[in-house]
Design a protein around this motif. Structure first.
Motif, PDB file in Angstrom:
ATOM      1  N   HIS A   1       0.831  -1.207   0.000  1.00  0.00           N
ATOM      2  CA  HIS A   1       0.000   0.000   0.000  1.00  0.00           C
ATOM      3  C   HIS A   1       0.866   1.257   0.000  1.00  0.00           C
ATOM      4  O   HIS A   1       0.506   2.278  -0.613  1.00  0.00           O
ATOM      5  N   GLN A   2       1.997   1.188   0.671  1.00  0.00           N
ATOM      6  CA  GLN A   2       2.924   2.318   0.686  1.00  0.00           C
ATOM      7  C   GLN A   2       3.435   2.633  -0.718  1.00  0.00           C
ATOM      8  O   GLN A   2       3.762   3.781  -1.026  1.00  0.00           O
ATOM      9  N   HIS A   3       3.479   1.607  -1.571  1.00  0.00           N
ATOM     10  CA  HIS A   3       3.885   1.797  -2.961  1.00  0.00           C
ATOM     11  C   HIS A   3       2.680   2.078  -3.865  1.00  0.00           C
ATOM     12  O   HIS A   3       2.822   2.131  -5.090  1.00  0.00           O
ATOM     13  N   GLN A   4       1.484   2.230  -3.260  1.00  0.00           N
ATOM     14  CA  GLN A   4       0.236   2.517  -3.980  1.00  0.00           C
ATOM     15  C   GLN A   4      -0.040   1.475  -5.067  1.00  0.00           C
ATOM     16  O   GLN A   4      -0.479   1.796  -6.175  1.00  0.00           O
TER      17      GLN A   4
ATOM     18  N   LYS B   1       0.769  -4.829  -9.507  1.00  0.00           N
ATOM     19  CA  LYS B   1      -0.535  -4.585  -8.882  1.00  0.00           C
ATOM     20  C   LYS B   1      -1.235  -5.908  -8.555  1.00  0.00           C
ATOM     21  O   LYS B   1      -1.946  -6.019  -7.554  1.00  0.00           O
TER      22      LYS B   1
END
Length: 261
Positions: free
Chosen positions: A70-73, A174
């Motif tokens: 999530h930190q890397h979106q 993703k």
């Protein structure tokens, strides 16, 4: 010695789960089965204990891995949310179904699944995009199947979720990140069902909660949570193709062990 092995196992699993999007349960289950045999657990419940403990540990590994992704979106939260309801149900019923099977059946079923994942990795099969806008019906059917199978073999579902997401338009990074998020509801539904089906079993070892062995759960979860962010970080920096082939050979070795044990 068992505690040291649990901690080592958790650290390896944490890195692999974050790095490849698959691998947690595929390593945890056969390694736990080997350790449980050494500890003298009853043969009738060894696979059930390994599967239930694996799913319970994935609860903690997935939280750590998902946070890093999530930190890397990289997590597609919309797709994860659409898959979750059916995955929860599928994982619950998968655990119930596994509870009525014997270890003699679960062992070759897991080994065959492991060999299929190894073949998928060795031959470099890639899921190309075919349908970037799956229907809600597709999400529900696919989620149910992924949850059911994952619970029976004690995994977080990455070996099925990643190709499904790529088939439906997600990039590899993703897909891995979203698969990690989907592993959490798989672990919830599966772990609760193994807890339920094994709760009153007469052969449970001390420090068990249903088919979940708590000493192994604590040690594996602790070390895997610490190392999962490392794997997730490396996933955004490394070419993982060669690593997947090495991992596939490891899976083949573990499958052979299960067939022969």
């Amino acid at each position: 010695m068992e505690t040291s092995l649990y901690l080592l196992l958790g650290s390896v699993v944490g890195v692999l789960a974050g790095l490849l999007g698959v691998g947690g349960g595929l390593i945890i289950v056969p390694m736990l089965a080997a350790i449980f045999i050494h500890q003298g657990m009853p043969d009738d419940i060894i696979m059930h204990m390994a599967l239930g403990t694996s799913l319970a540990s994935i609860l903690f590994t997935s939280i750590s891995s998902v946070y890093s992704h999530h930190q890397h979106q990289a997590v597609n939260w919309s797709r994860a949310a659409k898959l979750t309801p059916a995955i929860l149900l599928g994982a619950w019923f998968g655990g119930l179904f596994a509870g009525i099977l014997s270890s003699d059946i679960l062992k070759p079923v897991f080994a065959l699944f492991e060999l299929s994942v190894a073949a998928y990795m060795l031959w470099g099969i890639k899921a190309s995009s075919h349908n970037e806008s799956p229907s809600l019906f597709n999400f529900n059917i696919s989620g149910g199947v992924i949850g059911f199978i994952s619970s029976i073999v004690g995994i977080g579902g990455g070996s099925m979720t990643v190709p499904w997401l790529m088939w439906h338009g997600s990039s590899i990074h993703k897909a891995i990140a979203t698969s990690a998020a989907v592993g959490f509801p798989i672990a919830i539904g599966g772990a609760i069902s193994y807890l339920y089906t094994g709760w009153s079993h007469t052969q449970l070892p001390q420090y068990s909660a249903g088919f979940i062995y708590l000493p192994a759960l604590v040690s594996i979860s602790l070390s895997s949570v610490l190392f999962a962010p490392l794997g997730a970080s490396l996933a955004h920096k490394l070419e993982v193709k060669k690593l997947k082939r090495v991992f596939a050979l490891l899976l083949i070795g573990l499958a052979i062990y299960l067939f022969s044990s």
